[in-house]
Design a protein around this motif. Sequence first.
Motif, short mmCIF file in Angstrom:
data_model
loop_
_atom_site.label_atom_id
_atom_site.label_comp_id
_atom_site.label_asym_id
_atom_site.label_seq_id
_atom_site.Cartn_x
_atom_site.Cartn_y
_atom_site.Cartn_z
N LEU A 1 13.60 -2.46 2.16
CA LEU A 1 13.77 -0.82 2.79
C LEU A 1 12.80 -0.19 1.93
O LEU A 1 12.88 1.08 1.56
CB LEU A 1 15.46 -0.56 2.84
CG LEU A 1 15.90 1.17 3.03
CD1 LEU A 1 14.71 1.10 4.77
CD2 LEU A 1 16.85 1.38 3.00
N ALA A 2 13.54 -0.89 0.30
CA ALA A 2 13.10 -0.15 -1.01
C ALA A 2 11.33 0.27 -0.84
O ALA A 2 10.60 1.25 -1.32
CB ALA A 2 13.72 -0.40 -2.22
N ARG A 3 10.89 -0.67 -0.37
CA ARG A 3 9.49 -1.04 -0.40
C ARG A 3 8.82 -0.10 0.37
O ARG A 3 7.57 0.01 0.61
CB ARG A 3 8.89 -2.16 -0.43
CG ARG A 3 9.08 -3.24 -1.74
CD ARG A 3 8.64 -2.93 -2.63
NE ARG A 3 6.86 -3.13 -3.09
CZ ARG A 3 6.17 -1.84 -2.73
NH1 ARG A 3 6.63 -1.23 -3.45
NH2 ARG A 3 4.39 -2.65 -2.71
N ALA A 4 9.71 -0.22 2.26
CA ALA A 4 8.90 0.60 2.59
C ALA A 4 9.09 1.91 2.40
O ALA A 4 7.83 2.73 2.89
CB ALA A 4 9.70 0.18 4.32
N ILE A 5 10.09 2.96 1.68
CA ILE A 5 10.10 3.60 1.58
C ILE A 5 9.15 4.54 0.27
O ILE A 5 8.32 5.11 0.63
CB ILE A 5 11.28 4.57 0.77
CG1 ILE A 5 12.83 4.42 1.57
CG2 ILE A 5 11.37 5.39 -0.13
CD1 ILE A 5 13.69 4.08 1.28
N GLU A 6 8.92 3.21 -0.63
CA GLU A 6 7.82 3.24 -1.66
C GLU A 6 6.44 3.17 -0.85
O GLU A 6 5.57 4.17 -1.08
CB GLU A 6 7.41 2.86 -2.62
CG GLU A 6 6.96 2.18 -3.58
CD GLU A 6 7.00 1.22 -4.84
OE1 GLU A 6 6.50 1.44 -5.93
OE2 GLU A 6 7.40 0.49 -4.50
N ILE A 7 6.07 2.82 0.03
CA ILE A 7 4.67 2.31 0.70
C ILE A 7 4.57 4.75 1.36
O ILE A 7 3.74 4.63 1.30
CB ILE A 7 4.68 1.49 1.12
CG1 ILE A 7 4.94 0.54 -0.13
CG2 ILE A 7 3.42 1.23 2.28
CD1 ILE A 7 4.36 -1.12 1.00
N THR A 8 5.77 4.01 1.52
CA THR A 8 4.68 5.70 2.92
C THR A 8 4.98 6.79 1.68
O THR A 8 4.04 6.94 2.37
CB THR A 8 6.32 6.09 3.32
OG1 THR A 8 7.00 4.47 4.55
CG2 THR A 8 7.12 6.88 4.89
N LYS A 9 5.80 6.82 0.74
CA LYS A 9 5.20 7.90 -0.14
C LYS A 9 4.50 7.99 -0.85
O LYS A 9 3.68 8.13 -0.60
CB LYS A 9 6.70 7.99 -1.25
CG LYS A 9 8.45 8.24 -0.96
CD LYS A 9 8.50 8.25 -2.42
CE LYS A 9 10.10 8.59 -1.67
NZ LYS A 9 10.93 8.71 -2.99
N GLN A 10 3.73 6.78 -0.53
CA GLN A 10 2.29 6.69 -1.62
C GLN A 10 1.31 6.19 0.05
O GLN A 10 0.69 7.55 -0.56
CB GLN A 10 2.06 5.02 -1.63
CG GLN A 10 2.30 4.94 -2.90
CD GLN A 10 2.51 3.08 -3.51
OE1 GLN A 10 2.17 2.15 -2.33
NE2 GLN A 10 2.97 2.71 -4.43
N ASN A 11 1.37 6.88 1.14
CA ASN A 11 0.35 6.93 2.40
C ASN A 11 1.03 8.43 2.89
O ASN A 11 -0.05 9.11 2.36
CB ASN A 11 1.24 5.78 3.07
CG ASN A 11 0.41 4.74 2.95
OD1 ASN A 11 -0.38 5.02 3.91
ND2 ASN A 11 0.84 4.01 2.67
N LEU A 12 2.00 9.12 2.17
CA LEU A 12 2.27 10.33 2.17
C LEU A 12 1.12 11.19 1.76
O LEU A 12 0.34 12.10 1.60
CB LEU A 12 3.67 10.96 2.25
CG LEU A 12 4.48 12.44 2.49
CD1 LEU A 12 3.47 12.67 3.82
CD2 LEU A 12 5.26 12.68 1.87
N GLU A 13 1.21 10.68 -0.06
CA GLU A 13 0.43 11.34 -1.08
C GLU A 13 -0.93 11.32 -0.86
O GLU A 13 -1.69 11.90 -0.81
CB GLU A 13 0.91 10.70 -2.23
CG GLU A 13 1.91 11.10 -3.01
CD GLU A 13 2.51 10.25 -4.01
OE1 GLU A 13 1.65 9.29 -4.33
OE2 GLU A 13 3.62 10.31 -4.50
N LEU A 14 -1.40 10.18 0.07
CA LEU A 14 -2.91 10.11 0.49
C LEU A 14 -3.26 11.05 1.21
O LEU A 14 -4.47 11.29 1.29
CB LEU A 14 -2.44 8.62 1.27
CG LEU A 14 -4.29 8.30 1.11
CD1 LEU A 14 -4.97 8.32 -0.39
CD2 LEU A 14 -4.02 6.71 1.68
N VAL A 15 -2.15 11.43 2.34
CA VAL A 15 -2.76 12.07 3.38
C VAL A 15 -2.93 13.57 3.06
O VAL A 15 -3.71 14.29 3.23
CB VAL A 15 -1.57 11.64 4.97
CG1 VAL A 15 -1.91 12.77 6.05
CG2 VAL A 15 -1.92 10.61 4.90
#
Length: 431
Positions: free
Chosen positions: A145-159
């Motif tokens: 869950l911690a990694r999924a949140i981190e990855i989703t945040k990174q993708n949000l920054e990418l978008v």
Amino acid sequence: MKRRTFPVAGLIVLFFIQSTCPSQQSEDGDNLQTLQDYLRYASLNNAELKAKFETWKASVEQIPQAKSLPDPKFTYGYFLEEVETRVGPQRQKFEIMQTFPWFGVIEARTDEAAANAKAAYKRYEAKKLELFQQAKYAFYEYSYLARAIEITKQNLELVTHFEEIALSRYTTSITSHPDIIRAQIEMAVLEDRLASLKELRPAITAKLNSILNREASKPLPWPKSPEYQQVSMDFSQLYAMIVKNNPDLQALEYEVEAARNIEKLAEKKSYPQLGIGVSYIDTAHARASGVDDSGKDPVIGMVSLTLPLWVDNYKAARRQAKAQLNQKIHEKTQTENTLAAEAQQLLYDFEDSNRKITLYRDVIIPKAKEMVVASESAYQAGSIDFLSLIDAQRLLLKYELFYQRSLAESAQKLAKIEMLAGTQLSVIEEK
């Protein structure tokens, strides 16, 4: 039958630790980050494990009881009418009798109690392994869950970065307004996914807290990401470890041993019990004078023997004991077969997860990242549309999450395999 040494000392040490560290819970509860922190805390505080420990302690106390002889029987009699004898009237009588089971009964009874105590200890070990498996499963879920949140945040920054590119191109009339809208829609989707992931945290921490014997609502810090170590094994190696180390199988072995001793006791139940005692009669002085031994109290040695007359009862007891022994033997055989089948399936799932981990880590994710970079350059050059750029980002998010999911599932499968094998197969290093 070969006797095994019963590991009493280790359990006494553990009990001493449990009973002398009341502050362990509050001290460690605020600093749970690594897997080892969770396992240590769970082993000291889990209520179900403590219950199994108390069950073992209770079974150990059965051994001295099994060794003991029956309590002596004391009888007192008062003569309502005194019995007149030559040496005087008899007034009261005292008797004490000690019975002794037939030869071998106490030994068989003690062996049964010892085997049951050993089985209880193995059930305690099995519960501890199961507890560790549950703690590992929840820990890896929390780590995912911690990694999924981190990855989703990174993708949000990418978008968000893509939206800035689209705005820049829109201000220079290179692209159209729908590109900005697409970026904003994708950002809204990612923000919603991020919110859902964050809302999942209390449910996972509640599961961990239940294992740790803490209040469900107590917060837990994000765990340190473990470095997953791949382990290679084949079924024959795993099966050999299960047969050798699995505590449930070992507990059933001891239960079979206990059932064999119950069968011995059933055989000896039809044998008589011997009793040895002494009787003392209080005698008053003779009414006539000059009587020899006047008032002398007689002492009588006694021997008793039970008469096992009810043959059908003893035959039924022997048949019952034989059936119980066969039940335990069949139960052990079926448990071994079930564990073998479960191990085979787990091994397949574990190897399948590892194959996916290698594929996504070494091929798919690097290519997906390369595709995002290439798509961004191509979009800025005007050779692809914005939708293709967003698709590249979506695939990267999907693959990265799938990779993290595969890592967690691989570790969870390995934890289950370790529970069956009764031993640790991996070394997890904390980052």
